[in-house]
Design a protein around this motif. Structure first.
Motif, PDB file in Angstrom:
ATOM      1  N   LEU A   1     -85.808   3.828  63.256  1.00  0.00           N
ATOM      2  CA  LEU A   1     -86.535   3.329  62.091  1.00  0.00           C
ATOM      3  C   LEU A   1     -86.836   1.843  62.220  1.00  0.00           C
ATOM      4  N   ASN A   2     -85.852   1.075  62.617  1.00  0.00           N
ATOM      5  CA  ASN A   2     -86.030  -0.374  62.673  1.00  0.00           C
ATOM      6  C   ASN A   2     -86.873  -0.830  63.856  1.00  0.00           C
ATOM      7  N   ALA A   3     -87.108   0.061  64.797  1.00  0.00           N
ATOM      8  CA  ALA A   3     -88.096  -0.220  65.833  1.00  0.00           C
ATOM      9  C   ALA A   3     -89.496   0.097  65.314  1.00  0.00           C
ATOM     10  N   ALA A   4     -89.593   1.076  64.419  1.00  0.00           N
ATOM     11  CA  ALA A   4     -90.894   1.484  63.898  1.00  0.00           C
ATOM     12  C   ALA A   4     -91.446   0.510  62.871  1.00  0.00           C
ATOM     13  N   ILE A   5     -90.582  -0.039  62.007  1.00  0.00           N
ATOM     14  CA  ILE A   5     -91.055  -0.862  60.891  1.00  0.00           C
ATOM     15  C   ILE A   5     -91.913  -2.042  61.347  1.00  0.00           C
ATOM     16  N   PRO A   6     -91.471  -2.875  62.301  1.00  0.00           N
ATOM     17  CA  PRO A   6     -92.341  -3.992  62.701  1.00  0.00           C
ATOM     18  C   PRO A   6     -93.630  -3.549  63.378  1.00  0.00           C
ATOM     19  N   ASN A   7     -93.663  -2.320  63.893  1.00  0.00           N
ATOM     20  CA  ASN A   7     -94.874  -1.809  64.524  1.00  0.00           C
ATOM     21  C   ASN A   7     -95.792  -1.110  63.533  1.00  0.00           C
ATOM     22  N   GLY A   8     -95.344  -0.991  62.280  1.00  0.00           N
ATOM     23  CA  GLY A   8     -96.180  -0.392  61.255  1.00  0.00           C
ATOM     24  C   GLY A   8     -96.374   1.105  61.394  1.00  0.00           C
ATOM     25  N   THR A   9     -95.397   1.786  61.973  1.00  0.00           N
ATOM     26  CA  THR A   9     -95.525   3.222  62.204  1.00  0.00           C
ATOM     27  C   THR A   9     -94.433   3.996  61.482  1.00  0.00           C
ATOM     28  N   LEU A  10     -94.559   5.299  61.524  1.00  0.00           N
ATOM     29  CA  LEU A  10     -93.471   6.184  61.144  1.00  0.00           C
ATOM     30  C   LEU A  10     -92.437   6.174  62.271  1.00  0.00           C
ATOM     31  N   PRO A  11     -91.241   6.723  62.032  1.00  0.00           N
ATOM     32  CA  PRO A  11     -90.230   6.721  63.102  1.00  0.00           C
ATOM     33  C   PRO A  11     -90.679   7.393  64.384  1.00  0.00           C
ATOM     34  N   ASP A  12     -91.625   8.339  64.298  1.00  0.00           N
ATOM     35  CA  ASP A  12     -92.066   9.016  65.520  1.00  0.00           C
ATOM     36  C   ASP A  12     -93.134   8.234  66.282  1.00  0.00           C
ATOM     37  N   GLY A  13     -93.491   7.038  65.793  1.00  0.00           N
ATOM     38  CA  GLY A  13     -94.455   6.194  66.485  1.00  0.00           C
ATOM     39  C   GLY A  13     -95.898   6.413  66.083  1.00  0.00           C
ATOM     40  N   THR A  14     -96.164   7.379  65.220  1.00  0.00           N
ATOM     41  CA  THR A  14     -97.525   7.631  64.740  1.00  0.00           C
ATOM     42  C   THR A  14     -97.692   7.031  63.348  1.00  0.00           C
ATOM     43  N   THR A  15     -98.936   6.995  62.874  1.00  0.00           N
ATOM     44  CA  THR A  15     -99.188   6.594  61.490  1.00  0.00           C
ATOM     45  C   THR A  15     -99.865   7.699  60.700  1.00  0.00           C
ATOM     46  N   ARG A  16    -100.626   8.571  61.377  1.00  0.00           N
ATOM     47  CA  ARG A  16    -101.298   9.711  60.749  1.00  0.00           C
ATOM     48  C   ARG A  16    -102.364   9.290  59.767  1.00  0.00           C
ATOM     49  N   MET A  17    -102.755   8.022  59.783  1.00  0.00           N
ATOM     50  CA  MET A  17    -103.799   7.495  58.911  1.00  0.00           C
ATOM     51  C   MET A  17    -104.849   6.770  59.755  1.00  0.00           C
ATOM     52  N   THR A  18    -106.111   6.947  59.409  1.00  0.00           N
ATOM     53  CA  THR A  18    -107.183   6.209  60.072  1.00  0.00           C
ATOM     54  C   THR A  18    -108.233   5.802  59.039  1.00  0.00           C
ATOM     55  N   TRP A  19    -109.007   4.798  59.415  1.00  0.00           N
ATOM     56  CA  TRP A  19    -110.100   4.299  58.564  1.00  0.00           C
ATOM     57  C   TRP A  19    -111.237   3.874  59.485  1.00  0.00           C
ATOM     58  N   ARG A  20    -112.365   4.515  59.328  1.00  0.00           N
ATOM     59  CA  ARG A  20    -113.524   4.248  60.187  1.00  0.00           C
ATOM     60  C   ARG A  20    -113.157   4.393  61.664  1.00  0.00           C
ATOM     61  N   GLY A  21    -112.304   5.371  61.948  1.00  0.00           N
ATOM     62  CA  GLY A  21    -111.887   5.628  63.316  1.00  0.00           C
ATOM     63  C   GLY A  21    -110.797   4.712  63.833  1.00  0.00           C
ATOM     64  N   GLU A  22    -110.333   3.785  63.011  1.00  0.00           N
ATOM     65  CA  GLU A  22    -109.331   2.803  63.410  1.00  0.00           C
ATOM     66  C   GLU A  22    -107.966   3.186  62.834  1.00  0.00           C
ATOM     67  N   THR A  23    -106.905   2.942  63.595  1.00  0.00           N
ATOM     68  CA  THR A  23    -105.561   3.236  63.119  1.00  0.00           C
ATOM     69  C   THR A  23    -105.235   2.418  61.881  1.00  0.00           C
ATOM     70  N   VAL A  24    -104.668   3.067  60.876  1.00  0.00           N
ATOM     71  CA  VAL A  24    -104.146   2.394  59.693  1.00  0.00           C
ATOM     72  C   VAL A  24    -102.622   2.439  59.772  1.00  0.00           C
TER      73      VAL A  24
END
Length: 364
Positions: free
Chosen positions: A108-131
């Protein structure tokens, strides 16, 4: 699927409410319609540029909502259930998770500064760009997909606007007292900072049976709120030294820094009695350092420690907090501040930055 969310782009720019793409829930995930989201100090650190995180990002990690859909493997909740979001799911494998402290989870604490979920994904996009997701959650949005572990069942009897506070401020503040410091009945407590978390430190001290609770904050409205929460002595930062000298010449048994700035931590430690315990509750801005006189700890035998998310497993702590609410020991409504729509999210952020006494909510 599509959902509307508040996107943080850069310091000094307003959050943009935009329609983004959100992936459907996987087997162990749930789709939650957000009803209330609290603006937390962690979000404000990002807004002020005191944390460095990737953008665009959906902030928000303190919230409550209603389950709309679940994956095939989900067993804890079902559509229609009201839930509180916990930003600290457990990986179940690292040392922190094995000892029941998922907020310290290495994954978890590796994911937080990277802005991701614990699995390393975000599952969100905007105009084709990672959110990216704030604090591995990102709930300043109409709908959110999270793991089953994040969506904690609320049960009945607590309005969702009040329940949102359980997701962070309550577990952090009350937990700091009951779990991290283990405040003894009849003791004296000093709380520096009477914002959202600080007010729940005060309530935690009252629940623990502290006889005297001194609260210091520069905002008069927050001091008034602290009085209602159970504070017995109030002081602005300029008045605190005189109050402590007059009422507690040896210092208080416990000191809590609910701000997290090195200066406020030093103040809490200074006014904690010899042999007492000081707890850092608030998060400092990234890169700040604490300058300590080791004799404060050695010669005076003080204990200085920190707490993250109340030093407990949120899945176990939430039912205990709900029991305090049911028995009338924990008051959520009194800590609520103004509410804003998702379209007015920037007004919500401004109110929080201005020192609003109650927790500011966004109602997506």
């Amino acid at each position: 699927m599509k959902t509307r969310a508040a996107l943080f782009h850069a310091v000094g720019e307003p959050l943009e409410v935009a329609e983004i793409d959100l992936e459907e829930p996987r087997a162990d995930e749930v789709l939650v319609r957000m009803v209330a989201v609290g603006i937390c100090g962690t979000d404000l650190h990002q807004v002020k540029g005191e944390f460095q995180r990737p953008t665009p990002m959906v902030l928000g990690h303190e919230g409550a909502g209603v389950v709309e859909a679940v994956g095939d493997a989900v067993t804890r909740v079902r559509p229609g259930d009201e839930v509180v979001l916990s930003w600290a799911p457990s990986c179940g494998e690292c040392a922190g998770c094995r000892r029941g402290r998922p907020a310290t989870c290495r994954v978890l604490n590796a994911a937080i500064p990277n802005g991701t979920l614990p699995d390393g994904t975000t599952r969100m996009t905007w105009r084709g760009e990672t959110v990216y997701r704030g604090t591995a959650t990102g709930c300043l949005t109409e709908r959110i997909v999270v793991s089953e572990q994040v969506a904690l069942p609320l049960g009945e009897g607590v309005p969702l606007d009040q329940a949102a506070l359980l997701g962070c401020a309550v577990l952090t503040g009350v937990g700091a007292v009951l779990s991290a410091a283990r405040v003894a009945a009849g003791s004296s407590v000093l709380v520096i900072g009477a914002g959202g978390v600080g007010q729940f430190v005060v309530q935690g001290a009252r629940i623990a049976g502290a006889t005297t609770i001194v609260v210091s904050d520069p905002v008069e409205a927050r001091l008034d709120a602290a009085r209602r929460a159970g504070a017995t002595h109030l002081a602005t930062p300029d008045e605190l030294r005189d109050v402590i000298r007059a009422e507690f010449p040896d210092g208080t048994d416990y000191g809590f820094d609910a701000v997290g700035d090195p200066a406020t931590t030093a103040t809490a430690l200074r006014f904690t009695r010899d042999g007492g315990t000081t707890v850092i509750v608030g998060l400092p801005a990234q890169g700040l350092r604490l300058d300590l006189d080791p004799f404060e700890l050695i010669r005076k035998e003080k204990l200085l420690t920190g707490t993250l998310y109340g030093s407990q497993d949120p899945a176990l702590a939430l039912p205990a907090m709900l029991e305090h609410v049911r028995l009338g020991r924990l008051d959520l409504a009194s800590s609520l501040g103004p509410s804003f729509s998702l379209d007015d999210v920037n007004e919500a952020v401004d109110a929080s930055l201005a020192g609003e006494a109650g927790r500011v909510l966004v109602l997506p």
